[in-house]
Design a protein around this motif. Sequence first.
Motif, short mmCIF file in Angstrom:
data_model
loop_
_atom_site.label_atom_id
_atom_site.label_comp_id
_atom_site.label_asym_id
_atom_site.label_seq_id
_atom_site.Cartn_x
_atom_site.Cartn_y
_atom_site.Cartn_z
N ARG A 63 0.99 -1.34 0.20
CA ARG A 63 0.11 0.17 0.05
C ARG A 63 0.51 1.08 -0.11
O ARG A 63 0.60 1.84 -0.28
N TYR A 64 1.75 1.29 0.68
CA TYR A 64 2.87 2.36 0.44
C TYR A 64 3.99 2.66 -0.77
O TYR A 64 4.64 3.99 -1.24
N SER A 65 4.06 1.81 -1.75
CA SER A 65 5.05 1.78 -2.86
C SER A 65 4.19 2.68 -4.18
O SER A 65 2.74 2.62 -3.94
N ASN A 66 4.63 3.91 -4.24
CA ASN A 66 4.27 4.87 -4.61
C ASN A 66 4.81 5.75 -5.69
O ASN A 66 4.74 6.57 -6.36
N TRP A 67 6.23 5.33 -5.51
CA TRP A 67 7.02 5.73 -6.75
C TRP A 67 7.65 4.26 -7.35
O TRP A 67 8.03 2.92 -7.02
N PRO A 68 7.48 4.62 -8.86
CA PRO A 68 7.12 6.09 -9.69
C PRO A 68 6.34 5.82 -10.46
O PRO A 68 5.35 4.71 -9.26
N ALA A 69 5.66 6.58 -10.55
CA ALA A 69 3.75 6.83 -10.62
C ALA A 69 3.24 6.55 -10.90
O ALA A 69 2.15 5.30 -10.92
N GLU A 70 3.56 5.15 -12.02
CA GLU A 70 3.34 4.02 -12.96
C GLU A 70 3.23 2.72 -11.78
O GLU A 70 1.58 1.95 -11.80
N VAL A 71 3.20 2.96 -10.69
CA VAL A 71 2.93 1.86 -9.88
C VAL A 71 1.89 2.33 -9.01
O VAL A 71 1.19 0.65 -8.21
N ARG A 72 1.56 3.26 -8.94
CA ARG A 72 -0.02 3.15 -8.27
C ARG A 72 -1.05 2.82 -9.20
O ARG A 72 -2.24 2.96 -8.40
N LYS A 73 -0.99 2.09 -10.51
CA LYS A 73 -1.75 1.02 -11.05
C LYS A 73 -2.00 -0.02 -10.50
O LYS A 73 -2.86 -0.49 -10.86
N LEU A 74 -0.91 -0.36 -9.43
CA LEU A 74 -1.37 -1.43 -9.64
C LEU A 74 -2.09 -2.37 -8.00
O LEU A 74 -2.17 -1.18 -7.52
N PRO A 75 -2.03 -3.19 -8.16
CA PRO A 75 -3.04 -3.67 -7.05
C PRO A 75 -1.86 -3.61 -5.84
O PRO A 75 -1.33 -3.64 -6.17
N GLN A 76 -2.45 -2.85 -4.44
CA GLN A 76 -2.38 -2.99 -3.57
C GLN A 76 -2.69 -3.86 -2.63
O GLN A 76 -3.86 -4.04 -2.52
#
Length: 283
Positions: A63-76
């Motif tokens: 849930r804390y992975s947020n860099w680089p921006a493209e990883v924010r689209k992945l399942p948390q």
Amino acid sequence: MKPILFLLLNLWLLGAQALTLRDDAGREHLLKAPAQRIVSLLPSLTESVCALGGCARLVGVDRYSNWPAEVRKLPQLGGLDDAQIETIVALRPDVVLASTSARALDRLEALGLVVLRLKSERHADVQRTLSLLARLLGSPERAAPLWQQLQRQLQAAAARVPERLRGASVYFEIGGGPYAAGTSSFIGETLQQLGLANIVPAELGPFPKLNPEFVVRARPAVLMGPAAEQAALRQRPGWSSIPALQQGRLCGFAAEPYELLIRPGPRLGEAAERLAECLETLP
């Protein structure tokens, strides 16, 4: 090609791609080929995979992975202690990346998944992790240039530190306390490379829990930590006598740069640059 020769060629290719990786828990893992589907349960590991060119192979992150921006689209997939086991299994990862302190992942191994447990306390851990992940991705040649780039950034940051602050004592607070970055932590090692003297000795460990009076007695010349916490430092008993507060030598970092500073990954050099930027502004 005769069938037997074709079979032998395929077996040879399979063996040539096979990987044996030893994680920081001392476990050896055999993979038939470089990982194509990766779950990362630590932001620094997510960043490392991406920095090594493997972002497209991530199928889920914590849930804390947020860099680089493209990883924010992945399942948390939760965190180290509340990982979503069923969801992770359904993603069919070739490997799950996690901290050595992760306790909730034994079930994943029991279900047949490969879990690489990696330590992230010191610069040497970051270098070793980058090398292992580069091998995991089938691109071992990417690790050394990335590490060399980090070293150049660290050296450039050290050159920016004002002479008046070289050797100055520093206290780096984790969160709102009472934990601190000790001399033996990756943050402590960065501070040392910048020419600062950490008030927390190595024998207390990488990130010890401190009595606030310890900081008062140590009288640091520079205080570092989250910007949101620094307004209240003077309200702590005895802290108004600390030289850093009396002389206004405070480095308070907003949420995003603070995250950068506390992640032991491929942005260590950038973190050092942020620290140097603040030190340049201090009286």
